[in-house]
Design a protein around this motif. Structure first.
Motif, PDB file in Angstrom:
ATOM      1  N   PHE A  97      12.072  97.266  31.492  1.00  0.00           N
ATOM      2  CA  PHE A  97      12.873  96.369  32.326  1.00  0.00           C
ATOM      3  C   PHE A  97      12.750  94.929  31.873  1.00  0.00           C
ATOM      4  O   PHE A  97      11.836  94.560  31.117  1.00  0.00           O
ATOM      5  CB  PHE A  97      12.436  96.476  33.792  1.00  0.00           C
ATOM      6  N   SER A  98      13.676  94.120  32.359  1.00  0.00           N
ATOM      7  CA  SER A  98      13.612  92.673  32.207  1.00  0.00           C
ATOM      8  C   SER A  98      13.451  92.038  33.583  1.00  0.00           C
ATOM      9  O   SER A  98      13.948  92.563  34.580  1.00  0.00           O
ATOM     10  CB  SER A  98      14.881  92.117  31.555  1.00  0.00           C
ATOM     11  N   ILE A  99      12.787  90.898  33.602  1.00  0.00           N
ATOM     12  CA  ILE A  99      12.715  90.058  34.794  1.00  0.00           C
ATOM     13  C   ILE A  99      13.608  88.838  34.568  1.00  0.00           C
ATOM     14  O   ILE A  99      13.485  88.141  33.558  1.00  0.00           O
ATOM     15  CB  ILE A  99      11.279  89.581  35.080  1.00  0.00           C
ATOM     16  N   THR A 100      14.538  88.608  35.490  1.00  0.00           N
ATOM     17  CA  THR A 100      15.365  87.411  35.473  1.00  0.00           C
ATOM     18  C   THR A 100      15.293  86.782  36.865  1.00  0.00           C
ATOM     19  O   THR A 100      14.439  87.147  37.669  1.00  0.00           O
ATOM     20  CB  THR A 100      16.819  87.749  35.091  1.00  0.00           C
ATOM     21  N   LYS A 101      16.206  85.860  37.157  1.00  0.00           N
ATOM     22  CA  LYS A 101      16.187  85.225  38.467  1.00  0.00           C
ATOM     23  C   LYS A 101      17.595  84.883  38.922  1.00  0.00           C
ATOM     24  O   LYS A 101      18.554  84.979  38.156  1.00  0.00           O
ATOM     25  CB  LYS A 101      15.304  83.973  38.457  1.00  0.00           C
ATOM     26  N   GLN A 102      17.693  84.474  40.167  1.00  0.00           N
ATOM     27  CA  GLN A 102      18.947  83.991  40.711  1.00  0.00           C
ATOM     28  C   GLN A 102      19.534  82.897  39.822  1.00  0.00           C
ATOM     29  O   GLN A 102      18.823  82.027  39.339  1.00  0.00           O
ATOM     30  CB  GLN A 102      18.718  83.368  42.098  1.00  0.00           C
ATOM     31  N   LYS A 103      20.818  82.955  39.643  1.00  0.00           N
ATOM     32  CA  LYS A 103      21.475  81.913  38.852  1.00  0.00           C
ATOM     33  C   LYS A 103      21.575  80.622  39.662  1.00  0.00           C
ATOM     34  O   LYS A 103      21.575  80.637  40.899  1.00  0.00           O
ATOM     35  CB  LYS A 103      22.874  82.376  38.444  1.00  0.00           C
ATOM     36  N   SER A 104      21.655  79.525  38.946  1.00  0.00           N
ATOM     37  CA  SER A 104      21.874  78.193  39.549  1.00  0.00           C
ATOM     38  C   SER A 104      20.815  77.833  40.586  1.00  0.00           C
ATOM     39  O   SER A 104      21.112  77.171  41.579  1.00  0.00           O
ATOM     40  CB  SER A 104      23.272  78.125  40.180  1.00  0.00           C
ATOM     41  N   ARG A 105      19.596  78.294  40.382  1.00  0.00           N
ATOM     42  CA  ARG A 105      18.486  77.918  41.263  1.00  0.00           C
ATOM     43  C   ARG A 105      17.337  77.381  40.420  1.00  0.00           C
ATOM     44  O   ARG A 105      17.263  77.602  39.218  1.00  0.00           O
ATOM     45  CB  ARG A 105      18.020  79.107  42.095  1.00  0.00           C
ATOM     46  N   ASP A 106      16.412  76.694  41.071  1.00  0.00           N
ATOM     47  CA  ASP A 106      15.254  76.150  40.379  1.00  0.00           C
ATOM     48  C   ASP A 106      14.337  77.275  39.901  1.00  0.00           C
ATOM     49  O   ASP A 106      14.512  78.441  40.241  1.00  0.00           O
ATOM     50  CB  ASP A 106      14.456  75.232  41.319  1.00  0.00           C
TER      51      ASP A 106
END
Length: 604
Positions: free
Chosen positions: A252-261
């Motif tokens: 898997f990959s870990i990413t994050k919410q877009k357009s957030r800090d």
């Protein structure tokens, strides 16, 4: 996605604790390309407080987590319209009641959402029956027997696995409410359901387990609680919540919410991996993940790919938390200022102990917290807190007359500048709870998936292909350590000038993992950080109890487990660091010999 092919499964984490920000669930459901939302509302603290609340009210109170309702209500329209599935553990000690409230909320909004719930985690009857038949629950933290505890169990909750949630999804549930499932179980369940994994697909389950661990604390993996926080971009006012992109293999990959800090880097992921683990074997009811050779690769901005997790069969047991009423506790504070802080504290302690009847307390501690710097910039900077903390079986022994008055009545004869905290609310006795962590056969828990809209109660069978739990995991010093002098000239500097760390609690155990940013620093770290060195860095806080050590060479990390370090754990601890989170920061501030060539790269 960089060089990694786009997987078809995306799971977002909307909460890491009962006090996490509430907006994430709606934001993720509205704006992100995801199929699943998971969230963690449980901890050892609310396992005790919610359980006792249920016992004290004879079931009349609602002992689920209301902050979940604040999070889920605005998200419901987006969950329905985008067909997102949700699995959370916000039921605490009243999952069925939470189910009733959520169903009413869904009906009021006129949404077509099916809500299921998972039961079987409340096991006090099973624990009491086992005790009556001679079972003596061995503490996972101290190794002692429950019969020597000195407290009467009144509540118990065990950690359930993922398969009840999977069964709910198989029966068309959109929202699955749980009590004490393991923190990562909702993530494992989403993946197992989505890809149709079996109970024996251990490699895939182990990867999903680690994915769940990385996102269970929400923004801890996107820059929260991170020792490199000074490098976070912007003002860091609203860190993005994490998202898992998972393949059918489990990698898997870990990413994050877009357009957030926030950020997602190998360092933030390593820090979260090291949080609250117990060794190279990471136990869950459904699988054991073997993590010492895990690999993490930065494949794009805010994207880390995770692989090379191996697996073992699950244990026939699961962890159980047993709660008892411990008695009462209270605390009072004095303030010391300027010179001779230690001598002032010693005088006050002698005088107060002379007035108190210490035989009434099973815990009485005097602790000076902070220090006066040289040439302080203002009076507050020169002021130190002296905390008097006590616990007793009887409330009367901690009454204001018997505790607070003797402490304050000595003020006129004590140290120069003697001043106590005039707010006496903490000095009034309040109940506290003792917590005992042990193992329970999975077969003793009546794990049931409740599907009310189909009038079904589906029992979940425990695993039969198992391997026994190891009470003591492998521990070792590094292989072929280098001579530290080979790293060249060194300068006294804080360990944390070049070393990241993360720590956390499990019962009264505390773990701490250290890692470095550069490959050529690894030989120095693994050779420098021995068990003996950690004891030296602990200073007066070294209890002499066992410390276990192992390495994660692909992450340039060394991990230590300090057994029974946290004074009985969060619900009863007499320390400020009840969650063990500040052990890492304490050890990072200790002065050590740091090679000059590493310092020249810039401090963390």
């Amino acid at each position: 996605m960089g060089s990694i092919n786009q997987p078809t499964l995306r799971i977002a984490s909307a909460s890491g604790s009962v006090t996490d920000r509430r907006h994430a669930c709606a934001d993720l459901a509205k704006d992100e390309d995801i199929q699943y939302i998971v969230g963690d509302w449980m901890s050892e603290y609310n396992m005790t407080t919610r359980g006792i609340g249920k016992i004290n009210s004879s079931g009349a109170s609602e002992e689920f987590e209301n902050s979940f309702l604040e999070a889920i209500e605005p998200a419901l329209p987006y969950i329905a319209s985008r067909k997102i599935k949700v699995a959370v553990n916000a039921g605490a000690s009243d999952t069925e009641k939470l189910h009733e409230v959520v169903v009413k909320m869904v009906n009021k909004a006129r949404l077509n959402l099916k809500v299921a719930w998972i039961g079987g985690d409340e096991v006090v009857d099973a624990v009491k029956k086992a005790v009556r038949t001679g079972e003596d629950f061995k503490s996972l933290t101290t190794g002692k027997k429950l019969s020597d505890w000195g407290f009467e169990p009144v509540y118990a909750q065990c950690y359930l696995g993922c398969w009840g949630i999977v069964e709910a999804f198989n029966n068309d549930a959109d929202i699955v409410l749980c009590g004490r499932v393991a923190d990562a179980s909702p993530t494992i369940a989403c993946a197992a359901y989505h890809y149709g994994w079996s109970k024996h697909d251990y490699s895939q389950l182990a990867h999903a387990f680690v994915a769940g661990h990385l996102i269970e604390c929400s923004t801890y993996v996107t820059g929260g609680n991170f020792s490199g926080f000074k490098d976070l971009p912007g003002l860091s006012l609203d860190l993005g919540f994490p998202i898992v992109d998972m393949k059918v293999s489990g990698e898997f990959s870990i990413t994050k919410q877009k357009s957030r800090d926030g950020i997602v880097t190998v360092s933030t992921c390593t820090a979260q991996l090291l949080y609250e683990i117990q060794g190279p074997l990471y136990y869950n009811s459904d699988v054991v993940a073997v993590i010492d050779n895990i690999k993490m690769v930065q494949v794009d901005k805010d994207e880390v790919y995770v692989s090379n997790i191996t697996s073992l069969k699950p244990p026939p047991t699961t962890k159980v938390g047993i709660t008892a009423k411990g008695g009462f506790q209270a605390e009072a504070h004095y303030f010391l200022c300027g010179l001779d802080v230690e001598e002032k504290a010693a005088l006050l302690e002698r005088q107060v102990r002379h007035k108190l009847d210490a035989s009434k307390f099973h815990c009485l501690k005097f602790r000076t917290n902070g220090r006066c710097p040289t040439d302080p910039k203002n009076q507050d900077a020169a002021t130190v807190d002296l905390r008097v903390f006590a616990q007793a079986a009887q409330e009367e022994d901690l009454s204001l007359v018997n505790f607070f008055r003797p402490i304050t009545d000595t003020i006129m004869q004590s140290y120069p500048g003697a001043t106590f905290a005039v707010d006496a609310r903490q000095a009034a006795p309040k109940p506290y709870y003792e917590y005992w962590v042990a193992l329970l056969p999975q077969s003793s828990a009546k794990h049931i998936c409740h599907v009310p809209y189909k009038k079904l109660q589906i029992p979940i069978e425990p695993p039969t292909d198992t391997a026994d739990f190891l009470y003591e995991q492998p521990t070792y010093e590094t292989n072929s350590p280098i001579k530290l002098s080979k790293c060249g000239p060194a300068t006294k500097a804080p360990l944390g000038a070049i070393v990241h760390a993360r720590s956390g609690d499990k019962g009264s155990d505390c773990n701490v993992g250290f890692f470095v940013r550069h490959t050529d620093e690894w030989d120095w770290l693994r050779s420098f950080l021995t068990v003996a060195k950690v004891r030296e860095l602990l200073g007066e806080d070294d209890t002499g109890k066992p410390i276990f050590r192992f390495e994660l060479p692909n992450l340039h990390a060394v991990h230590f487990l300090l057994k029974d370090h946290l004074d009985r754990g969060v619900s009863s601890s007499s320390t400020y660091d009840v969650l063990g989170k500040n052990l890492a920061e304490y050890l990072r501030c200790k002065l050590v010999e740091v090679p000059d060539k590493f310092l020249q790269r810039g401090k963390i």
